[in-house]
Design a protein around this motif. Sequence first.
Motif, PDB file in Angstrom:
ATOM      1  N   GLN A 164       0.811  -1.217   0.000  1.00  0.00           N
ATOM      2  CA  GLN A 164       0.000   0.000   0.000  1.00  0.00           C
ATOM      3  C   GLN A 164       0.849   1.275   0.000  1.00  0.00           C
ATOM      4  O   GLN A 164       0.309   2.376  -0.145  1.00  0.00           O
ATOM      5  N   LEU A 165       2.160   1.126   0.168  1.00  0.00           N
ATOM      6  CA  LEU A 165       3.030   2.293   0.316  1.00  0.00           C
ATOM      7  C   LEU A 165       3.556   2.796  -1.019  1.00  0.00           C
ATOM      8  O   LEU A 165       3.730   2.026  -1.964  1.00  0.00           O
ATOM      9  N   ALA A 166       3.836   4.077  -1.052  1.00  0.00           N
ATOM     10  CA  ALA A 166       4.443   4.700  -2.225  1.00  0.00           C
ATOM     11  C   ALA A 166       5.851   5.148  -1.868  1.00  0.00           C
ATOM     12  O   ALA A 166       6.036   5.878  -0.895  1.00  0.00           O
ATOM     13  N   GLY A 167       6.826   4.712  -2.629  1.00  0.00           N
ATOM     14  CA  GLY A 167       8.195   5.132  -2.412  1.00  0.00           C
ATOM     15  C   GLY A 167       8.505   6.369  -3.224  1.00  0.00           C
ATOM     16  O   GLY A 167       7.595   7.056  -3.699  1.00  0.00           O
ATOM     17  N   PRO A 168       9.787   6.684  -3.411  1.00  0.00           N
ATOM     18  CA  PRO A 168      10.875   5.885  -2.850  1.00  0.00           C
ATOM     19  C   PRO A 168      11.227   6.321  -1.432  1.00  0.00           C
ATOM     20  O   PRO A 168      10.966   7.451  -1.040  1.00  0.00           O
ATOM     21  N   PHE A 169      11.824   5.379  -0.701  1.00  0.00           N
ATOM     22  CA  PHE A 169      12.370   5.674   0.617  1.00  0.00           C
ATOM     23  C   PHE A 169      13.888   5.746   0.503  1.00  0.00           C
ATOM     24  O   PHE A 169      14.512   4.931  -0.173  1.00  0.00           O
ATOM     25  N   ASP A 170      14.470   6.715   1.183  1.00  0.00           N
ATOM     26  CA  ASP A 170      15.925   6.888   1.153  1.00  0.00           C
ATOM     27  C   ASP A 170      16.638   5.862   2.019  1.00  0.00           C
ATOM     28  O   ASP A 170      17.787   5.501   1.740  1.00  0.00           O
ATOM     29  N   LEU A 171      15.985   5.407   3.075  1.00  0.00           N
ATOM     30  CA  LEU A 171      16.566   4.416   3.983  1.00  0.00           C
ATOM     31  C   LEU A 171      15.462   3.505   4.475  1.00  0.00           C
ATOM     32  O   LEU A 171      14.380   3.982   4.827  1.00  0.00           O
ATOM     33  N   SER A 172      15.726   2.216   4.482  1.00  0.00           N
ATOM     34  CA  SER A 172      14.799   1.241   5.050  1.00  0.00           C
ATOM     35  C   SER A 172      15.513   0.466   6.142  1.00  0.00           C
ATOM     36  O   SER A 172      16.659   0.025   5.960  1.00  0.00           O
ATOM     37  N   PHE A 173      14.841   0.309   7.272  1.00  0.00           N
ATOM     38  CA  PHE A 173      15.392  -0.440   8.407  1.00  0.00           C
ATOM     39  C   PHE A 173      14.456  -1.598   8.703  1.00  0.00           C
ATOM     40  O   PHE A 173      13.282  -1.393   9.044  1.00  0.00           O
ATOM     41  N   ILE A 174      14.964  -2.806   8.572  1.00  0.00           N
ATOM     42  CA  ILE A 174      14.168  -4.021   8.750  1.00  0.00           C
ATOM     43  C   ILE A 174      14.570  -4.684  10.060  1.00  0.00           C
ATOM     44  O   ILE A 174      15.706  -5.127  10.226  1.00  0.00           O
ATOM     45  N   ASP A 175      13.623  -4.753  10.989  1.00  0.00           N
ATOM     46  CA  ASP A 175      13.899  -5.320  12.314  1.00  0.00           C
ATOM     47  C   ASP A 175      12.603  -5.940  12.840  1.00  0.00           C
ATOM     48  O   ASP A 175      12.045  -5.490  13.843  1.00  0.00           O
ATOM     49  N   ALA A 176      12.138  -6.959  12.147  1.00  0.00           N
ATOM     50  CA  ALA A 176      10.874  -7.604  12.509  1.00  0.00           C
ATOM     51  C   ALA A 176      11.098  -9.120  12.528  1.00  0.00           C
ATOM     52  O   ALA A 176      12.216  -9.568  12.779  1.00  0.00           O
ATOM     53  N   ASP A 177      10.045  -9.901  12.299  1.00  0.00           N
ATOM     54  CA  ASP A 177      10.194 -11.356  12.327  1.00  0.00           C
ATOM     55  C   ASP A 177      11.176 -11.802  11.245  1.00  0.00           C
ATOM     56  O   ASP A 177      11.059 -11.438  10.081  1.00  0.00           O
ATOM     57  N   LYS A 178      12.169 -12.572  11.650  1.00  0.00           N
ATOM     58  CA  LYS A 178      13.310 -12.859  10.781  1.00  0.00           C
ATOM     59  C   LYS A 178      12.961 -13.830   9.658  1.00  0.00           C
ATOM     60  O   LYS A 178      13.587 -13.784   8.595  1.00  0.00           O
ATOM     61  N   GLN A 179      11.965 -14.687   9.860  1.00  0.00           N
ATOM     62  CA  GLN A 179      11.619 -15.621   8.798  1.00  0.00           C
ATOM     63  C   GLN A 179      11.057 -14.912   7.574  1.00  0.00           C
ATOM     64  O   GLN A 179      11.082 -15.454   6.465  1.00  0.00           O
ATOM     65  N   SER A 180      10.560 -13.683   7.772  1.00  0.00           N
ATOM     66  CA  SER A 180      10.012 -12.913   6.654  1.00  0.00           C
ATOM     67  C   SER A 180      11.015 -11.930   6.063  1.00  0.00           C
ATOM     68  O   SER A 180      10.658 -11.129   5.191  1.00  0.00           O
ATOM     69  N   ASN A 181      12.263 -11.989   6.501  1.00  0.00           N
ATOM     70  CA  ASN A 181      13.272 -11.059   5.989  1.00  0.00           C
ATOM     71  C   ASN A 181      13.359 -11.043   4.462  1.00  0.00           C
ATOM     72  O   ASN A 181      13.507  -9.967   3.867  1.00  0.00           O
ATOM     73  N   PRO A 182      13.309 -12.198   3.788  1.00  0.00           N
ATOM     74  CA  PRO A 182      13.408 -12.146   2.325  1.00  0.00           C
ATOM     75  C   PRO A 182      12.302 -11.306   1.694  1.00  0.00           C
ATOM     76  O   PRO A 182      12.566 -10.496   0.794  1.00  0.00           O
ATOM     77  N   GLU A 183      11.069 -11.500   2.165  1.00  0.00           N
ATOM     78  CA  GLU A 183       9.948 -10.730   1.616  1.00  0.00           C
ATOM     79  C   GLU A 183      10.064  -9.258   1.970  1.00  0.00           C
ATOM     80  O   GLU A 183       9.806  -8.387   1.125  1.00  0.00           O
ATOM     81  N   TYR A 184      10.453  -8.956   3.203  1.00  0.00           N
ATOM     82  CA  TYR A 184      10.616  -7.561   3.602  1.00  0.00           C
ATOM     83  C   TYR A 184      11.690  -6.880   2.762  1.00  0.00           C
ATOM     84  O   TYR A 184      11.527  -5.730   2.341  1.00  0.00           O
ATOM     85  N   PHE A 185      12.798  -7.574   2.542  1.00  0.00           N
ATOM     86  CA  PHE A 185      13.874  -6.986   1.745  1.00  0.00           C
ATOM     87  C   PHE A 185      13.411  -6.704   0.321  1.00  0.00           C
ATOM     88  O   PHE A 185      13.703  -5.633  -0.240  1.00  0.00           O
ATOM     89  N   GLN A 186      12.704  -7.645  -0.270  1.00  0.00           N
ATOM     90  CA  GLN A 186      12.254  -7.448  -1.645  1.00  0.00           C
ATOM     91  C   GLN A 186      11.298  -6.268  -1.762  1.00  0.00           C
ATOM     92  O   GLN A 186      11.356  -5.500  -2.731  1.00  0.00           O
ATOM     93  N   TRP A 187      10.445  -6.091  -0.754  1.00  0.00           N
ATOM     94  CA  TRP A 187       9.558  -4.929  -0.763  1.00  0.00           C
ATOM     95  C   TRP A 187      10.339  -3.639  -0.542  1.00  0.00           C
ATOM     96  O   TRP A 187      10.083  -2.618  -1.178  1.00  0.00           O
ATOM     97  N   ALA A 188      11.298  -3.663   0.371  1.00  0.00           N
ATOM     98  CA  ALA A 188      12.118  -2.475   0.606  1.00  0.00           C
ATOM     99  C   ALA A 188      12.853  -2.080  -0.672  1.00  0.00           C
ATOM    100  O   ALA A 188      12.964  -0.887  -0.997  1.00  0.00           O
ATOM    101  N   LEU A 189      13.339  -3.061  -1.406  1.00  0.00           N
ATOM    102  CA  LEU A 189      14.036  -2.769  -2.659  1.00  0.00           C
ATOM    103  C   LEU A 189      13.082  -2.146  -3.681  1.00  0.00           C
ATOM    104  O   LEU A 189      13.439  -1.170  -4.362  1.00  0.00           O
ATOM    105  N   ARG A 190      11.875  -2.684  -3.778  1.00  0.00           N
ATOM    106  CA  ARG A 190      10.889  -2.109  -4.700  1.00  0.00           C
ATOM    107  C   ARG A 190      10.595  -0.650  -4.364  1.00  0.00           C
ATOM    108  O   ARG A 190      10.313   0.160  -5.247  1.00  0.00           O
ATOM    109  N   LEU A 191      10.652  -0.342  -3.070  1.00  0.00           N
ATOM    110  CA  LEU A 191      10.290   0.997  -2.603  1.00  0.00           C
ATOM    111  C   LEU A 191      11.501   1.913  -2.444  1.00  0.00           C
ATOM    112  O   LEU A 191      11.399   2.975  -1.845  1.00  0.00           O
ATOM    113  N   SER A 192      12.644   1.498  -2.990  1.00  0.00           N
ATOM    114  CA  SER A 192      13.871   2.285  -2.891  1.00  0.00           C
ATOM    115  C   SER A 192      14.175   2.954  -4.231  1.00  0.00           C
ATOM    116  O   SER A 192      13.440   2.812  -5.206  1.00  0.00           O
ATOM    117  N   ARG A 193      15.292   3.657  -4.254  1.00  0.00           N
ATOM    118  CA  ARG A 193      15.815   4.316  -5.458  1.00  0.00           C
ATOM    119  C   ARG A 193      17.319   4.098  -5.468  1.00  0.00           C
ATOM    120  O   ARG A 193      17.915   3.734  -4.436  1.00  0.00           O
TER     121      ARG A 193
END
Length: 218
Positions: A124-153
Amino acid sequence: MNQELWTTVDEYLIDALIPNDPALDAAQASSMAAGLPAIAVTANQGKLLNLLARVLNAKSVLEIGTLGGYSTIWLARALPPDGRLVTCEFEPAHAEVARANIAEAGLGDLVDLRVGPAIETLPQLAGPFDLSFIDADKQSNPEYFQWALRLSRPGSLIIVDNVVRGGAVANGTSDDPSIQGVRRLHEIIATEPRVDATAVQTVGGKGYDGFTIALVTS
């Protein structure tokens, strides 16, 4: 080397380099009083996030995993008055504590706290984000990273916390979902041509762990 020594050194470095801060101290105290798990970043780790955001001249930050808002405050303080920080928290009770802590720190206008599974919030979010910090459930890290990358520049940073897991990350046969999540994260990063990354092992008050940092290059 042992935990007692790591903690002592952490305390020395924090006392030497990071002044007492009423808002951050209050956020820690209220999180503890509310029974939140003691898994927030340490003060020197929070300051590192703040410095990295400032080096980037970040105007937009994405955080996945709010907890009590301690790291959120560090990151939001690096933003200009017209900046924005979107933070995702799964647990409503944690989000309630975080929202109060963020408001008490005077940062409510900068922070957009989204409650619910991050994997549902992120699309639901619109990027880009200049910095993403991922610190949540570790089993979902791959999905979180892929979304962070989509929302980056190009030029954005993606930082993932708790990637060493006391050294257990080196155990490829582990059946721990958190370990496997971190390992899958690194497998994805290793084959992703749009990022350049490294990982750093750390010791301190929170034990033996580390973080991965990826620069988005294209």
